[in-house]
Design a protein around this motif. Structure first.
Motif, PDB file in Angstrom:
ATOM      1  N   ARG A  97       0.836  -1.202   0.000  1.00 23.28           N
ATOM      2  CA  ARG A  97       0.000   0.000   0.000  1.00 23.28           C
ATOM      3  C   ARG A  97       0.868   1.248   0.000  1.00 23.28           C
ATOM      4  O   ARG A  97       2.060   1.203   0.271  1.00 23.28           O
ATOM      5  N   PHE A  98       0.235   2.371  -0.295  1.00 24.67           N
ATOM      6  CA  PHE A  98       0.908   3.659  -0.213  1.00 24.67           C
ATOM      7  C   PHE A  98       0.650   4.260   1.165  1.00 24.67           C
ATOM      8  O   PHE A  98      -0.379   4.024   1.774  1.00 24.67           O
ATOM      9  N   GLY A  99       1.577   5.062   1.636  1.00 20.82           N
ATOM     10  CA  GLY A  99       1.391   5.729   2.920  1.00 20.82           C
ATOM     11  C   GLY A  99       1.803   4.853   4.078  1.00 20.82           C
ATOM     12  O   GLY A  99       2.166   3.678   3.926  1.00 20.82           O
ATOM     13  N   PRO A 100       1.739   5.390   5.301  1.00 15.95           N
ATOM     14  CA  PRO A 100       2.188   4.646   6.483  1.00 15.95           C
ATOM     15  C   PRO A 100       1.193   3.579   6.915  1.00 15.95           C
ATOM     16  O   PRO A 100      -0.014   3.686   6.670  1.00 15.95           O
ATOM     17  N   VAL A 101       1.707   2.556   7.570  1.00 17.74           N
ATOM     18  CA  VAL A 101       0.886   1.515   8.204  1.00 17.74           C
ATOM     19  C   VAL A 101       1.033   1.696   9.706  1.00 17.74           C
ATOM     20  O   VAL A 101       2.153   1.732  10.228  1.00 17.74           O
ATOM     21  N   ILE A 102      -0.072   1.854  10.419  1.00 15.66           N
ATOM     22  CA  ILE A 102      -0.037   2.163  11.847  1.00 15.66           C
ATOM     23  C   ILE A 102      -0.845   1.127  12.609  1.00 15.66           C
ATOM     24  O   ILE A 102      -2.013   0.888  12.313  1.00 15.66           O
ATOM     25  N   GLU A 103      -0.196   0.492  13.590  1.00 18.32           N
ATOM     26  CA  GLU A 103      -0.861  -0.500  14.446  1.00 18.32           C
ATOM     27  C   GLU A 103      -0.659  -0.110  15.905  1.00 18.32           C
ATOM     28  O   GLU A 103       0.375   0.449  16.277  1.00 18.32           O
ATOM     29  N   MET A 104      -1.659  -0.415  16.749  1.00 18.65           N
ATOM     30  CA  MET A 104      -1.562  -0.116  18.177  1.00 18.65           C
ATOM     31  C   MET A 104      -1.850  -1.373  18.992  1.00 18.65           C
ATOM     32  O   MET A 104      -2.750  -2.150  18.654  1.00 18.65           O
ATOM     33  N   ALA A 133     -20.112   7.242  14.395  1.00 25.57           N
ATOM     34  CA  ALA A 133     -19.412   6.439  15.395  1.00 25.57           C
ATOM     35  C   ALA A 133     -18.980   7.302  16.576  1.00 25.57           C
ATOM     36  O   ALA A 133     -18.994   6.866  17.727  1.00 25.57           O
ATOM     37  N   SER A 134     -18.602   8.563  16.294  1.00 21.42           N
ATOM     38  CA  SER A 134     -18.124   9.448  17.346  1.00 21.42           C
ATOM     39  C   SER A 134     -19.227   9.811  18.333  1.00 21.42           C
ATOM     40  O   SER A 134     -18.954  10.151  19.480  1.00 21.42           O
ATOM     41  N   LYS A 135     -20.480   9.754  17.877  1.00 22.59           N
ATOM     42  CA  LYS A 135     -21.581  10.048  18.785  1.00 22.59           C
ATOM     43  C   LYS A 135     -21.716   8.960  19.848  1.00 22.59           C
ATOM     44  O   LYS A 135     -22.215   9.196  20.941  1.00 22.59           O
ATOM     45  N   LEU A 136     -21.267   7.750  19.508  1.00 19.58           N
ATOM     46  CA  LEU A 136     -21.312   6.651  20.472  1.00 19.58           C
ATOM     47  C   LEU A 136     -20.069   6.655  21.357  1.00 19.58           C
ATOM     48  O   LEU A 136     -20.156   6.537  22.574  1.00 19.58           O
ATOM     49  N   VAL A 137     -18.898   6.770  20.739  1.00 18.73           N
ATOM     50  CA  VAL A 137     -17.639   6.848  21.468  1.00 18.73           C
ATOM     51  C   VAL A 137     -16.906   8.088  20.952  1.00 18.73           C
ATOM     52  O   VAL A 137     -16.111   8.005  20.010  1.00 18.73           O
ATOM     53  N   PRO A 138     -17.159   9.256  21.522  1.00 19.23           N
ATOM     54  CA  PRO A 138     -16.642  10.506  20.960  1.00 19.23           C
ATOM     55  C   PRO A 138     -15.110  10.539  20.921  1.00 19.23           C
ATOM     56  O   PRO A 138     -14.445  10.275  21.911  1.00 19.23           O
ATOM     57  N   THR A 139     -14.564  10.845  19.736  1.00 21.37           N
ATOM     58  CA  THR A 139     -13.121  11.044  19.613  1.00 21.37           C
ATOM     59  C   THR A 139     -12.791  12.480  19.999  1.00 21.37           C
ATOM     60  O   THR A 139     -13.653  13.352  20.021  1.00 21.37           O
ATOM     61  N   LEU A 140     -11.512  12.716  20.292  1.00 21.32           N
ATOM     62  CA  LEU A 140     -11.114  14.064  20.692  1.00 21.32           C
ATOM     63  C   LEU A 140     -11.359  15.069  19.570  1.00 21.32           C
ATOM     64  O   LEU A 140     -11.766  16.199  19.818  1.00 21.32           O
ATOM     65  N   TYR A 148       2.777  13.130  20.320  1.00 15.10           N
ATOM     66  CA  TYR A 148       2.325  12.495  21.563  1.00 15.10           C
ATOM     67  C   TYR A 148       2.583  13.375  22.780  1.00 15.10           C
ATOM     68  O   TYR A 148       1.876  13.275  23.787  1.00 15.10           O
ATOM     69  N   HIS A 149       3.566  14.283  22.709  1.00 17.78           N
ATOM     70  CA  HIS A 149       3.732  15.246  23.799  1.00 17.78           C
ATOM     71  C   HIS A 149       2.541  16.192  23.865  1.00 17.78           C
ATOM     72  O   HIS A 149       2.123  16.610  24.953  1.00 17.78           O
ATOM     73  N   PHE A 150       1.997  16.542  22.706  1.00 17.89           N
ATOM     74  CA  PHE A 150       0.841  17.432  22.641  1.00 17.89           C
ATOM     75  C   PHE A 150      -0.324  16.854  23.434  1.00 17.89           C
ATOM     76  O   PHE A 150      -1.095  17.591  24.053  1.00 17.89           O
ATOM     77  N   TYR A 151      -0.458  15.539  23.411  1.00 18.19           N
ATOM     78  CA  TYR A 151      -1.567  14.883  24.098  1.00 18.19           C
ATOM     79  C   TYR A 151      -1.187  14.353  25.479  1.00 18.19           C
ATOM     80  O   TYR A 151      -1.857  13.476  26.018  1.00 18.19           O
ATOM     81  N   THR A 164      -6.698   9.432  24.019  1.00 17.99           N
ATOM     82  CA  THR A 164      -5.704  10.175  23.234  1.00 17.99           C
ATOM     83  C   THR A 164      -4.930   9.290  22.275  1.00 17.99           C
ATOM     84  O   THR A 164      -4.482   9.749  21.224  1.00 17.99           O
ATOM     85  N   ILE A 165      -4.776   8.010  22.614  1.00 18.98           N
ATOM     86  CA  ILE A 165      -3.976   7.133  21.749  1.00 18.98           C
ATOM     87  C   ILE A 165      -4.593   7.014  20.357  1.00 18.98           C
ATOM     88  O   ILE A 165      -3.881   6.952  19.344  1.00 18.98           O
ATOM     89  N   PHE A 166      -5.921   7.009  20.285  1.00 17.97           N
ATOM     90  CA  PHE A 166      -6.582   6.912  18.975  1.00 17.97           C
ATOM     91  C   PHE A 166      -6.407   8.207  18.182  1.00 17.97           C
ATOM     92  O   PHE A 166      -6.349   8.190  16.950  1.00 17.97           O
ATOM     93  N   GLN A 167      -6.312   9.332  18.901  1.00 17.40           N
ATOM     94  CA  GLN A 167      -6.054  10.598  18.216  1.00 17.40           C
ATOM     95  C   GLN A 167      -4.630  10.637  17.673  1.00 17.40           C
ATOM     96  O   GLN A 167      -4.382  11.143  16.578  1.00 17.40           O
ATOM     97  N   VAL A 168      -3.686  10.092  18.433  1.00 20.12           N
ATOM     98  CA  VAL A 168      -2.299  10.011  17.977  1.00 20.12           C
ATOM     99  C   VAL A 168      -2.217   9.185  16.693  1.00 20.12           C
ATOM    100  O   VAL A 168      -1.554   9.570  15.720  1.00 20.12           O
TER     101      VAL A 168
END
Length: 434
Positions: free
Chosen positions: A156-163, A365-372, A194-197, A234-238
């Protein structure tokens, strides 16, 4: 494996740099005489030029040969067709193999050597493209995680991010993979993110692999006594905002601390900074304003009707005025100063943009589990185009600054489609209605 250790596969030249002497061959000492090295006053002192002792051979037919090898491998079926170009390119450019090898070997031999770093399914085997020291220190779990990330990067193009959640703790492990050369200064930009959060990294690692893939691993924890939202949010926002940083790692509108180089950039807590999404929007608007604020205006066109363009002297005057209008009226720096001077208005302009283009599925989805990011949108009043235009004109008496901010508003109004909120991308794209 030490934190911040960078691993890489040794090149064939490095592997061949040490060896045993051939029996019966005489070796010259520094003095030019046969025999071993001398010590002390017996060894004469010589000075040589600081240049390589050997000329690096250049194989002029390398590129053409590479294309032939790609064709042969594609027809052989050893490697999936969509991976052939990348794998052959990696073999030719990233392993550091001397051009002598390519000049002396046939395309059949080279094609046979290519699949040796692949497993039976035609996928890259991480153990065959890793540095020996990395393999000695990496756990089986790390190898499994990195292997899957590597396969996704290659496809794929772009970064791959896993948590990953670390069992029994609040620590979160974030693993990010991407192709080398796809971005610059991404690692340091992640630290700002991540310092921002209100998070800090207990350990972080960067690994470079011989197939051109970079993988970063961060172990993130919440700062003690931090007023930031919990790491569980915050981790999901990161993760979400890391893809924006990949596209724009050096964004002057996103900083967590004032810098000596630019003391006007204050931390978000001080009121002038922006979250990554807002900062990225500010950057895009900054670029847009540079193009569309530098129009010549009515004064120039009135002057043009008075002067005769067929007259050489008049034409020269017009050209000089045109140049000065475009270069001096709205410079990159003056537009940036306006953005820094009005953070609250930039934020309102971002909300106006986001309400139009925030993904509907994510909004539900954010209405159920609101993201930052969704919560931030709800804390600011949404203003329509007309209301926001009226607020800008009421709040900004300076015509120069008003023109810059109204350019942001026009930017919002003319956007038909954007990939701004898509999680995987290598660049930001906006389709504008002319």
């Amino acid at each position: 494996m030490n934190p911040l250790e960078t691993s890489g596969t040794a090149t064939p030249n490095e592997q061949l740099s040490s060896g045993t002497k051939t029996p019966g061959r005489q070796y010259l000492s520094a003095g030019g005489r046969p025999g071993g090295s001398r010590t002390g006053s017996e060894t004469p002192s010589h000075r040589i030029e600081n240049e390589p002792g050997y000329t690096t051979p250049v194989f002029s037919g390398k590129l053409a040969q590479q294309k032939l090898v790609e064709t042969k491998l594609a027809s052989s079926g050893f490697i999936p067709r969509n991976l052939v170009s990348g794998e052959v390119g990696w073999f030719y450019e990233n392993l550091g193999i001397d051009d002598t090898y390519f000049a002396n070997e046939s395309q059949d031999v080279i094609a046979a050597d290519n699949p040796k770093c692949l497993n039976k399914d035609g996928k890259t085997d991480i153990r065959l493209v890793s540095d020996k020291s990395f393999l000695e220190k990496a756990s089986e779990n790390t190898l499994d995680v990195y292997q899957n990330v590597m396969w996704n990067v290659e496809n794929r193009f772009g970064p791959v991010i896993e948590m990953f959640e670390v069992e029994g703790t609040r620590e979160r492990r974030v693993v990010i993979g991407y192709k080398m050369g796809g971005t610059k200064n991404f690692f340091s930009a992640l630290s700002d993110l991540y310092h921002f959060y209100g998070l800090f990294s207990a350990r972080k690692y960067v690994e470079q692999f011989a197939n051109g893939v970079t993988i970063i691993s961060l172990y993130l924890n919440p700062l003690p006594q931090s007023s930031a939202p919990p790491i569980e949010s915050t981790i999901f926002q990161v993760i979400k905002e890391a893809s924006l940083l990949y596209c724009l790692p050096e964004n002057p509108f996103f900083r967590t601390q004032p810098t000596s180089a630019d003391p006007s950039v204050i931390s978000p807590q001080g009121g002038l900074g922006h979250a990554v999404q807002e900062a990225t929007y500010a950057y895009c608007g900054w670029v847009f304003a540079q193009h569309f604020c530098n129009r010549l205006g009515s004064s120039y066109h009135k002057l043009k009707t008075v002067l005769d363009e067929n007259d050489a002297n008049h034409a020269e005057v017009l050209n000089d005025i045109k140049t000065r209008f475009r270069e001096e009226t709205y410079t990159r720096q003056s537009i940036m100063d306006v953005i820094f001077a009005h953070p609250d208005l930039i934020r309102l302009l971002y909300v106006n943009f986001a309400m139009e283009h925030y993904p509907a599925s994510e909004e539900e989805a954010s209405k159920l589990v609101p993201t930052l990011s969704y919560q931030r949108l709800q804390t600011h009043q949404y203003l329509s185009y007309d209301d926001l235009r009226a607020k800008l004109r009421k709040s900004v008496p300076n015509k120069h600054e008003l023109a810059v901010l109204e350019a942001f508003l026009e930017f919002n109004r003319h956007i038909l489609k954007t990939n701004f909120y898509q999680p995987t991308k290598v660049a930001l794209s906006f389709r504008l209605n002319p």
